[in-house]
Design an enzyme around this catalytic site. Sequence first.
Site, PDB file in Angstrom:
ATOM      1  N   GLU A   1       7.228   9.706  73.607  1.00 59.56           N
ATOM      2  CA  GLU A   1       8.051   8.978  72.627  1.00 59.56           C
ATOM      3  C   GLU A   1       7.980   7.451  72.774  1.00 59.56           C
ATOM      4  OE1 GLU A   1      12.071  10.430  72.396  1.00 59.56           O
ATOM      5  OE2 GLU A   1      11.445  12.407  71.718  1.00 59.56           O
TER       6      GLU A   1
ATOM      7  N   GLN B   1      15.744  22.323  75.583  1.00 65.68           N
ATOM      8  CA  GLN B   1      15.059  22.551  76.847  1.00 65.68           C
ATOM      9  C   GLN B   1      15.330  23.974  77.328  1.00 65.68           C
ATOM     10  OE1 GLN B   1      15.465  19.409  79.737  1.00 65.68           O
ATOM     11  NE2 GLN B   1      15.176  17.827  78.194  1.00 65.68           N
TER      12      GLN B   1
ATOM     13  N   GLU C   1       8.781  19.199  71.459  1.00 64.28           N
ATOM     14  CA  GLU C   1      10.243  19.104  71.545  1.00 64.28           C
ATOM     15  C   GLU C   1      10.819  19.557  70.212  1.00 64.28           C
ATOM     16  OE1 GLU C   1      12.259  15.673  73.104  1.00 64.28           O
ATOM     17  OE2 GLU C   1      10.595  15.163  74.449  1.00 64.28           O
TER      18      GLU C   1
END
Length: 503
Positions: free
Chosen positions: A173, A351, A292
């Site tokens: 990111e 996660q 993600e």
Amino acid sequence: MTTARITVDPGFVVGPVRRRTFGSFVEHLGRSVYTGIHEPAHPSADDGGSRTDVLELVRELGVSTVRYPGGNFVSSYRWEDGVGPREQRPVRLDLAWHSAEPNTFGLDEFMRWCVKAGVEPMMAINLGTRGITEALDILEYCNVAGGTAVSEQRRRNGAERPYGVKMWCLGNELDGPWQVGHKTAHEYGRLAAEVGRAMRMVDPDLELVACGSSNTGMPTFGEWERVVLTETYDVVDLISAHAYYWEEDGDLGSFLASAVDMDEFIAGVTATADAVGAAKKTDKKIHVSFDEWNVWYQTRAESKVPEGADWPVAPVLLEDRYNVADAVVVGNLLISLLRHTDRVHSASLAQLVNVIAPIMTEPGGPSWRQTTFHPFALTARHAKGDVLRVSVSSETYDTARFGAVPVIDAVATHDEETSEITVFAVNRSVGDATRVAVDLRAFGDGSVIEALELSNPDLTWHATAEDSTSVLPKPLADVKVESGRLTAVLPPVSWAMIRISTA
């Protein structure tokens, strides 16, 4: 009651079901590692400090890969701090989550944990504060058999054989100003290309992932991908996609349609990648690592990081409690990932434990499955063979974010070896059950092996340590197959899986 029609045909193959679609993510964030996967004082802990109750749930979840050690955490992480004798490892400030990192769990512990969990490691490297030298060092530590300074360090630390890590994320990111070492697309693209080329000098067969945009709302989205891939196209194999979905202002209808946004995100990233490839006059395709994705309620108190002089170890952070509607959305997002299996070659639910996770634990206490655990585990277990592009004819409903959206969304998989078809479907209607009529005549006749649905009249129900079983996937009633036509009724706000044998 309205009827949605779904046609499934073996000729409409999107691509193979990829086991890496069912990856997850462990970051040094909150209680993901400490009191999550690793708690030496826990009654279930093995001799390496791993919670065996969590390991059992990870295996049940069907996770294929685990991305580590971040996430935002990686952009200032010194991997060397987490290897060697524990008593000599330094405590560091984690700038990403305003926490203290004791480094008692590091690279070697993670690799041993992966073996126990039966998962493939997917390593991220720090390109926020570091560069070529440090990337080559960690690659040497992980993958070189011996005879060099860093590989011999690994052997002294107890790992005689190399870990053989194939997938490497080149940073995380770095388009985001919150990221330590935030860069422009050109700065990052140049660095990623240089690092990737150097890593391929050690092992040309690595699979490298370039950083895509951190979300579609970034002002640089699209242009970031174009510039980064212009620099890295010949070096990398995949570009990352990150997206989180959450209900805002009580807009349940738009929330339930989150997969529409995921579909558009994937289409935008792949179109940009293909445009860069066309400009370079190459047949090579860059694919997507959706490394993600999840539901995340970012405005809740548990998502706020510590401040000031408070630098706690493993604070409670991002510990969302997922309800029934969240589970339906997660199941729908998996449908989206599957139907893009031709371009999405890897994905990681972010996660795994405690932090926006399907698995929760209490320090010293029990572990349990959240609602989102179930659609993930069942999809990972039963999606096999090829993904089929299905035709869905459904009523629509109006949403504030996406306009008119189909009430029913679905995908199917077909395993030629077992002659099994699995249909995954969601009913997004808030108030009404919907009948589905699935045309399977292209396969001949069939019989139902198993039909399950996940729903509950109370959409806000969530699992706790005391009650994680009141709402579970249950048999879908009155499913019939006659002359190659299947009929079933999906409850409102539900996820369903129907397995059919055509043998």
